[in-house]
Design a protein around this motif. Structure first.
Motif, PDB file in Angstrom:
ATOM      1  N   UNK A 173     131.282  -3.579 -45.153  1.00  0.00           N
ATOM      2  CA  UNK A 173     130.765  -4.419 -44.071  1.00  0.00           C
ATOM      3  C   UNK A 173     130.823  -5.895 -44.447  1.00  0.00           C
ATOM      4  N   UNK A 174     130.488  -6.206 -45.706  1.00  0.00           N
ATOM      5  CA  UNK A 174     130.487  -7.623 -46.105  1.00  0.00           C
ATOM      6  C   UNK A 174     131.906  -8.176 -46.173  1.00  0.00           C
ATOM      7  N   UNK A 175     132.903  -7.283 -46.168  1.00  0.00           N
ATOM      8  CA  UNK A 175     134.295  -7.741 -46.167  1.00  0.00           C
ATOM      9  C   UNK A 175     134.894  -7.684 -44.766  1.00  0.00           C
ATOM     10  N   UNK A 176     134.079  -7.321 -43.785  1.00  0.00           N
ATOM     11  CA  UNK A 176     134.534  -7.315 -42.398  1.00  0.00           C
ATOM     12  C   UNK A 176     135.484  -6.174 -42.047  1.00  0.00           C
ATOM     13  N   UNK A 177     135.370  -5.044 -42.771  1.00  0.00           N
ATOM     14  CA  UNK A 177     136.253  -3.904 -42.470  1.00  0.00           C
ATOM     15  C   UNK A 177     135.630  -3.047 -41.363  1.00  0.00           C
ATOM     16  N   UNK A 178     136.431  -2.726 -40.347  1.00  0.00           N
ATOM     17  CA  UNK A 178     135.976  -1.835 -39.278  1.00  0.00           C
ATOM     18  C   UNK A 178     136.640  -0.475 -39.483  1.00  0.00           C
ATOM     19  N   UNK A 179     135.866   0.514 -39.911  1.00  0.00           N
ATOM     20  CA  UNK A 179     136.451   1.830 -40.236  1.00  0.00           C
ATOM     21  C   UNK A 179     136.866   2.601 -38.978  1.00  0.00           C
ATOM     22  N   UNK A 237     131.855   8.510 -42.401  1.00  0.00           N
ATOM     23  CA  UNK A 237     131.440   9.260 -41.215  1.00  0.00           C
ATOM     24  C   UNK A 237     130.289   8.549 -40.518  1.00  0.00           C
ATOM     25  N   UNK A 238     129.317   8.065 -41.298  1.00  0.00           N
ATOM     26  CA  UNK A 238     128.160   7.397 -40.690  1.00  0.00           C
ATOM     27  C   UNK A 238     128.536   6.061 -40.052  1.00  0.00           C
ATOM     28  N   UNK A 239     129.636   5.470 -40.543  1.00  0.00           N
ATOM     29  CA  UNK A 239     130.084   4.188 -39.964  1.00  0.00           C
ATOM     30  C   UNK A 239     130.991   4.417 -38.757  1.00  0.00           C
ATOM     31  N   UNK A 240     131.250   5.677 -38.437  1.00  0.00           N
ATOM     32  CA  UNK A 240     131.996   5.979 -37.214  1.00  0.00           C
ATOM     33  C   UNK A 240     133.486   6.236 -37.387  1.00  0.00           C
ATOM     34  N   UNK A 241     133.951   6.461 -38.628  1.00  0.00           N
ATOM     35  CA  UNK A 241     135.380   6.772 -38.819  1.00  0.00           C
ATOM     36  C   UNK A 241     135.679   8.094 -38.107  1.00  0.00           C
ATOM     37  N   UNK A 242     136.733   8.099 -37.318  1.00  0.00           N
ATOM     38  CA  UNK A 242     136.994   9.302 -36.528  1.00  0.00           C
ATOM     39  C   UNK A 242     137.940  10.260 -37.219  1.00  0.00           C
TER      40      UNK A 242
END
Ligand code: NAP
Length: 272
Positions: free
Chosen positions: A111-117, A139-144
């Motif tokens: 998150x601190x590096x601005x990665x959108x999983x 999974x908790x960050x929403x990776x499908x």
């Protein structure tokens, strides 16, 4: 004086005393953080004696993270999901609570590096202890869509069965195709670490906008990260995860949430 520490076997390599020592000084806390070399057969006894010796808690490192579960009076929900404890908190009544902050550490580092999983498929190399934490975090960050590549595919299959979700397993010799169009690559194997064989995987199938992160932080700039940088991918080293996973642990031992700052990073990089 509040006291905490790290238990490992061996433990001399651990960066935790330097890290927590830095925060104690920075936060002006009169506390101590010690490295405790404890062999596996003495782990249960050592944990049981933590309240007697005045510890607020301890961190656990190799090889204790799984075995410690049996000595805990209570487990936090993340520990129940991933089956390993990296932080033991001694509660006011002397009972022990097992927590795991690796999931938080990995998440915060991304998150601190601005990665959108959620941008596309994510590839995890490895199916060991840290790969479990990475999988839960993704999974908790929403990776499908998550693809796991492991030398021992059965271990990855077990992970898939236990965790559920959209997971595809690839044997090691198909790593190249696992990376096809992926927008995130995570190395959660020990390959590329000082003293270990190099990580030799072809990354030219990754999407152009893909981010690449390595859990290995010694060396900081791993061979994988160098190759990814040469291809102009966003790279995130493993030191960030180490720093972020320690943040909630320090807070539970010493009652203050410390900061992950460039100055702290620089102080750790000095010894890598
Ligand atoms: P682990 O449970 O022992 O798992 C090791 C993984 O590496 C397994 O997937 C294993 O595959 C794979 N592997 C080992 N040697 C291999 C080889 N020669 N070829 C292919 N695959 C190989 O270790 P771990 O606890 O997950 O730790 C993995 C790495 O993450 C370590 O370098 C550790 O320092 C690092 N780490 C960093 C942080 C951080 O905060 N940055 C946190 C935790 C861990 P098999 O299943 O086939 O054996």
């Amino acid at each position: 004086m509040k006291k905490a520490g790290v238990i490992g076997w061996p433990v001399a390599h651990s960066l935790s005393p330097r890290l927590h020592g830095y925060w104690l000084k920075k936060c002006g806390i009169e506390g101590r953080y010690e490295a405790l070399a404890v062999p596996p057969e003495k782990l249960a006894e050592t944990l049981e004696n933590l309240p007697k010796y005045g510890f607020q808690g301890v961190n656990l490192t190799i090889p204790h993270k799984e075995k410690a579960l049996m000595s805990m009076d209570e487990l936090d929900p993340i520990v129940r999901r991933i089956g390993s404890v990296n932080t033991v908190v001694v509660r006011a009544d002397g009972s022990l609570e097992g927590r795991n902050t690796d999931v938080y550490g990995f998440m915060q580092n991304l998150l601190s590096s601005g990665v959108d999983v959620r941008a596309g498929p994510a590839v995890i190399l490895g199916a060991g202890g840290s790969a479990r934490a990475v999988l839960v975090a993704l999974q908790d960050m929403g990776a499908e869509e998550i693809r796991i590549v492991n030398r021992t595919p059965e271990r990855a299959e077990t992970l898939k069965r236990q965790m559920g979700g959209m997971i595809e397993i690839f044997p090691w010799d198909r790593a190249r195709s696992a990376m096809d169009g992926a927008t995130l690559l995570v190395n959660a194997t020990s390959l590329g670490m000082q003293g270990q064989p190099p990580l030799e995987v072809t990354i030219d199938g990754l999407a152009r906008k893909a981010a690449v992160t390595d859990l290995v932080y010694a060396p900081l700039m791993t061979g994988l990260l160098k190759r990814a940088q040469a291809r102009e991918h966003k790279i995130i080293d493993g030191l960030g995860m180490l720093l972020y996973q320690a943040q909630p642990a320090f807070e539970s031992f010493f009652g203050v949430r410390p900061g992950v700052t460039p100055e702290l990073r620089a102080s750790m990089v000095e010894v890598l």
